[in-house]
Enzyme design. Structure first.
Site, short mmCIF file in Angstrom:
data_model
loop_
_atom_site.label_atom_id
_atom_site.label_comp_id
_atom_site.label_asym_id
_atom_site.label_seq_id
_atom_site.Cartn_x
_atom_site.Cartn_y
_atom_site.Cartn_z
N GLY A 109 0.82 -1.21 0.00
CA GLY A 109 0.00 0.00 0.00
C GLY A 109 0.85 1.25 0.00
N ASN A 110 0.24 2.38 0.26
CA ASN A 110 0.99 3.65 0.35
C ASN A 110 0.37 4.53 1.42
OD1 ASN A 110 -1.05 5.48 -0.94
ND2 ASN A 110 -0.75 4.00 -2.60
N ARG A 111 1.00 5.68 1.66
CA ARG A 111 0.64 6.50 2.81
C ARG A 111 -0.54 7.43 2.57
NH1 ARG A 111 4.87 6.54 6.58
NH2 ARG A 111 6.88 5.92 5.72
#
Ligand code: CTP
Length: 422
Positions: A214-216
């Site tokens: 995933g990412n932030r």
């Protein structure tokens, strides 16, 4: 909308000039009503030149037009910035000894006070009681910011930045706006009748039933874009990727969930069919695991029960959804397509260099570039962005400002790109 900008006599009066410009640049009609004391800080010619209208402080100018009653009656919003302790006291006790206080008594629209004064005056029980009275009557009072005051002292009492005040004013108007049949807030919405799709959040690429890449991205900026568009009258579909923030449910926003880049591609392609504007704000994973493992990946898989070597995760490219939308549109001018560029800058170029190259590569109409990093932008409440236009019009830098204020600036830029027939 018709805005009355009241200015009372504090040093922060100079900041009200920027607020005035923010309103006029967004197409609002502003009448400035300074107090006598305010004119000692910023003179009438400044207000008249920036608003394009005559300026008066007393009730005796242009009496034939009964300004002490008309200005308040005709307003869609009254904002007093800065509001001094004296002005708050007068407003709370209903005094009407000049044009601004008379206007406050005749206004039936949302009223916003932005207090600014020294900390002792702000915290004094008399001022706090006046603020409580005004709030109890339905006025909006913007909390003063903390920081360096005019002297050497610091504390709460500073006038917030113009972008923050602008967003607070629009929020006050939205909060009082009636809801239309489609549930969207109705105000002189400059995006009324426009159908928009906004993607927000970050995609998740599953490795197994419990793990993902995933990412932030929290989705805050995308949600602000969707909410501001809806508040300005647009019909909004939000394609929501794993949002960490709630979406207001009183604006009639249609929310379509999507988890992975492939889900997002399918959802956006479906809903973009009849959209006038598509804004790709979501942070999309460029790669996904080649193989999805249907049961949880174990660290001990070997037949003898020993630890197996750490697995290698093979990745494959995800489709570029934004570039796909541009390709599908071909030479048509519709829909307007907007991309976001999350850049850290690197040895090959600055954030702006990389963003300009990305604009050319993606072919969208507007690219909104922001600088990201572990502590910048992601999950934060403020943002600084650069708007870069494909048609060569000058770029615009916005911020640092709240994500709602950034969203408004982005919609101001998009509005000018929508063909007149829509
Ligand atoms: N985007 C997209 N599909 C992808 C990757 C990105 O539609 N597979 C969109 C994003 O929603 C954003 C824009 O493209 O509007 C730019 O995203 P960004 O991650 O900054 O750019 P990339 O194309 O991934 O370029 P790079 O990773 O090389 O910087």
């Amino acid at each position: 909308m018709r805005v009355v900008l009241g200015v009372s006599g504090g040093i922060a009066a100079y900041k009200a000039a920027s607020l005035l410009r923010r309103f006029t640049e967004s197409g609002h009609d502003v009448t400035v009503v300074p107090t006598e004391a305010a004119l000692r800080f910023v003179g009438a010619p400044t207000w008249a030149a920036l608003s394009g209208k005559p300026v008066a402080s007393d009730v005796w100018t242009a009496v034939d037009r009964v300004p002490h009653v008309r200005i308040g009656q005709d307003a869609d919003l009254v904002v007093v910035a800065p509001a001094t302790a004296d002005l708050l006291a007068k407003a709370a006790t209903g005094q009407a000894d000049d044009l601004l206080t008379a206007t406050l008594l005749t206004a039936r629209c949302p009223v916003v006070f932005a207090p600014a004064m020294h900390t002792e005056m702000w915290l004094h029980p008399a001022t706090q009681a006046n603020v409580a009275t005004l709030k109890a009557r339905g006025a909006h009072v913007v909390e003063p910011a903390s920081g360096r005051l005019t002297g050497a002292d610091t504390g709460p009492g500073r006038l917030p930045e113009p972008e923050e005040l602008y967003a607070a004013c629009l929020a006050a108007v939205d909060a009082s706006a009636p809801l239309g049949s489609d549930g969207a807030a109705v105000r002189g919405g400059d995006l009324h009748g426009i159908r928009v799709v906004v993607s927000a959040g970050g995609t998740r690429e599953a490795l197994d039933p419990v793990r993902f890449l995933g990412n932030r991205s929290s989705g805050k900026q995308g949600v602000a874009l969707a909410e501001r568009a809806a508040a300005r009258g647009a019909q909004v579909t939000l394609v929501a990727c794993n949002l960490a923030v709630p979406v207001r449910d009183d604006l009639g926003i249609r929310v379509v969930p999507a988890e992975s880049a492939l889900d997002l591609q399918e959802a956006v392609t479906t809903v973009a069919g009849d959209a006038d504007v598509v804004v790709m704000c979501a942070a999309v994973a460029d790669f996904r695991p080649k193989h999805y493992v249907a049961s949880k990946i174990k660290k001990t898989h070997a037949a003898d029960g020993s630890d197996q070597a750490a697995p290698t995760i093979e990745l494959v490219r995800n489709p570029d959804i934004l570039a796909g939308l541009v390709a599908r549109r071909g030479s048509a001018a519709h829909p307007v397509i907007v991309g976001f560029a999350a850049e850290t800058g690197d040895e090959s170029g600055s954030v702006l260099d990389l963003a300009r190259a990305k604009l050319a590569r993606k072919g969208c109409d507007l690219l909104v570039a922001n600088e990201v990093g572990a502590t910048k932008t992601f999950g934060q409440d403020t943002n600084t962005v650069h708007l870069l236009f494909r048609d060569g019009r000058p770029g615009v830098t916005v911020g640092p400002a709240s994500k709602a204020a950034v969203a408004d600036a982005v919609w101001d830029g998009i509005r000018d790109l929508i063909p007149a027939s829509h």
